[in-house]
Motif scaffolding. Sequence first.
Motif, short mmCIF file in Angstrom:
data_model
loop_
_atom_site.label_atom_id
_atom_site.label_comp_id
_atom_site.label_asym_id
_atom_site.label_seq_id
_atom_site.Cartn_x
_atom_site.Cartn_y
_atom_site.Cartn_z
N ASP A 259 4.30 0.28 4.76
CA ASP A 259 4.05 -1.14 4.49
C ASP A 259 3.55 -1.86 5.73
O ASP A 259 2.65 -2.70 5.65
CB ASP A 259 5.31 -1.81 3.96
CG ASP A 259 5.65 -1.41 2.54
OD1 ASP A 259 4.77 -0.84 1.85
OD2 ASP A 259 6.79 -1.66 2.11
N LEU A 260 4.13 -1.54 6.87
CA LEU A 260 3.70 -2.15 8.12
C LEU A 260 2.24 -1.78 8.42
O LEU A 260 1.44 -2.63 8.81
CB LEU A 260 4.62 -1.71 9.26
CG LEU A 260 4.38 -2.34 10.62
CD1 LEU A 260 4.56 -3.84 10.55
CD2 LEU A 260 5.35 -1.74 11.64
N TRP A 261 1.89 -0.51 8.21
CA TRP A 261 0.52 -0.05 8.42
C TRP A 261 -0.44 -0.78 7.48
O TRP A 261 -1.50 -1.25 7.90
CB TRP A 261 0.43 1.46 8.21
CG TRP A 261 -0.94 2.01 8.47
CD1 TRP A 261 -1.46 2.40 9.67
CD2 TRP A 261 -1.97 2.22 7.50
NE1 TRP A 261 -2.75 2.83 9.50
CE2 TRP A 261 -3.10 2.73 8.18
CE3 TRP A 261 -2.05 2.03 6.13
CZ2 TRP A 261 -4.28 3.05 7.54
CZ3 TRP A 261 -3.24 2.34 5.48
CH2 TRP A 261 -4.33 2.84 6.18
N ILE A 262 -0.07 -0.89 6.20
CA ILE A 262 -0.91 -1.59 5.23
C ILE A 262 -1.09 -3.05 5.64
O ILE A 262 -2.21 -3.57 5.64
CB ILE A 262 -0.32 -1.50 3.80
CG1 ILE A 262 -0.42 -0.06 3.27
CG2 ILE A 262 -1.02 -2.47 2.85
CD1 ILE A 262 0.35 0.16 1.97
N ASN A 263 0.00 -3.71 6.00
CA ASN A 263 -0.07 -5.12 6.37
C ASN A 263 -0.97 -5.33 7.60
O ASN A 263 -1.73 -6.29 7.66
CB ASN A 263 1.33 -5.68 6.63
CG ASN A 263 1.48 -7.08 6.13
OD1 ASN A 263 1.16 -7.37 4.98
ND2 ASN A 263 1.94 -7.96 6.98
N THR A 264 -0.90 -4.40 8.55
CA THR A 264 -1.75 -4.48 9.74
C THR A 264 -3.22 -4.32 9.34
O THR A 264 -4.09 -5.04 9.84
CB THR A 264 -1.35 -3.39 10.76
OG1 THR A 264 0.03 -3.58 11.10
CG2 THR A 264 -2.21 -3.46 12.00
N GLN A 265 -3.49 -3.39 8.42
CA GLN A 265 -4.87 -3.20 7.94
C GLN A 265 -5.38 -4.45 7.22
O GLN A 265 -6.53 -4.86 7.41
CB GLN A 265 -4.95 -1.99 6.99
CG GLN A 265 -4.57 -0.67 7.62
CD GLN A 265 -5.45 -0.33 8.81
OE1 GLN A 265 -6.67 -0.40 8.71
NE2 GLN A 265 -4.84 0.00 9.92
N VAL A 266 -4.52 -5.06 6.41
CA VAL A 266 -4.90 -6.27 5.68
C VAL A 266 -5.25 -7.38 6.66
O VAL A 266 -6.28 -8.05 6.53
CB VAL A 266 -3.78 -6.73 4.72
CG1 VAL A 266 -4.06 -8.10 4.15
CG2 VAL A 266 -3.57 -5.72 3.60
N LYS A 267 -4.42 -7.58 7.67
CA LYS A 267 -4.67 -8.63 8.66
C LYS A 267 -5.95 -8.34 9.44
O LYS A 267 -6.70 -9.27 9.76
CB LYS A 267 -3.48 -8.77 9.60
CG LYS A 267 -2.28 -9.40 8.93
CD LYS A 267 -1.11 -9.52 9.88
CE LYS A 267 0.08 -10.16 9.18
NZ LYS A 267 1.23 -10.31 10.07
N GLY A 268 -6.20 -7.08 9.74
CA GLY A 268 -7.44 -6.72 10.44
C GLY A 268 -8.68 -7.00 9.60
O GLY A 268 -9.67 -7.55 10.09
N ILE A 269 -8.62 -6.64 8.33
CA ILE A 269 -9.74 -6.91 7.42
C ILE A 269 -9.95 -8.42 7.28
O ILE A 269 -11.08 -8.91 7.30
CB ILE A 269 -9.51 -6.26 6.05
CG1 ILE A 269 -9.67 -4.75 6.16
CG2 ILE A 269 -10.44 -6.82 4.99
CD1 ILE A 269 -9.27 -3.98 4.91
N ALA A 270 -8.85 -9.16 7.15
CA ALA A 270 -8.95 -10.62 7.02
C ALA A 270 -9.59 -11.23 8.27
O ALA A 270 -10.46 -12.10 8.16
CB ALA A 270 -7.57 -11.22 6.78
#
Length: 194
Positions: A126-137
């Motif tokens: 979940d932490l990895w996914i959230n980091t990816q989401v913030k990077g894409i954003a």
Amino acid sequence: MNKIFLIIIIFFALFFNFGCSAPGVLATSGGTTMVIAEGDRSVGEVIDDATIKLQIAGKFISSEENLFLNIDTSVINGRVLLTGIVDMQETRINAVRKVWEVKGVKEVINEIEVGDKTTLKEYSTDLWINTQVKGIAAKKLGLRALSYNFETIRGKVYIAGITSRKEQLNELINSVENIKGVTEIVNYAIIKEE
């Protein structure tokens, strides 16, 4: 008495840490940043939401159920999104009740799950996914990405925020869908008419 003193200190730290921010950015030292980007939110709305979030944090800290540690909150225009995992349904209900006690809350979106806590593997995913989401954003939206809050629980990505650019939000959601491990996207972003 110590809890009240701690809440007051946190409030002043959040409230007086605005001076060193870039124009259009209202920054806090607690890892949360709020943005007043291109007229989406006024300074008053941001301060009202920060006050609500602070009061909720105070209620959660003073609870005996570890609500502060188990539940995340996002506040946009008086709408409170609750995410996290708790042991019992009563704890979930109690968290919502405490949020409704806060002045200025207009809506409570309860996405708290009842069940076993996530394993270390689920948490790291979940932490990895959230980091990816913030990077894409950040890549897609630039500074406007700071006007969104993202939470990921068991592969489910929650998006909360406010924007006047629906096409940018749709582009962000389409990009997030392609992240490995994302099982669902729950969009609570508000589209503000210009």
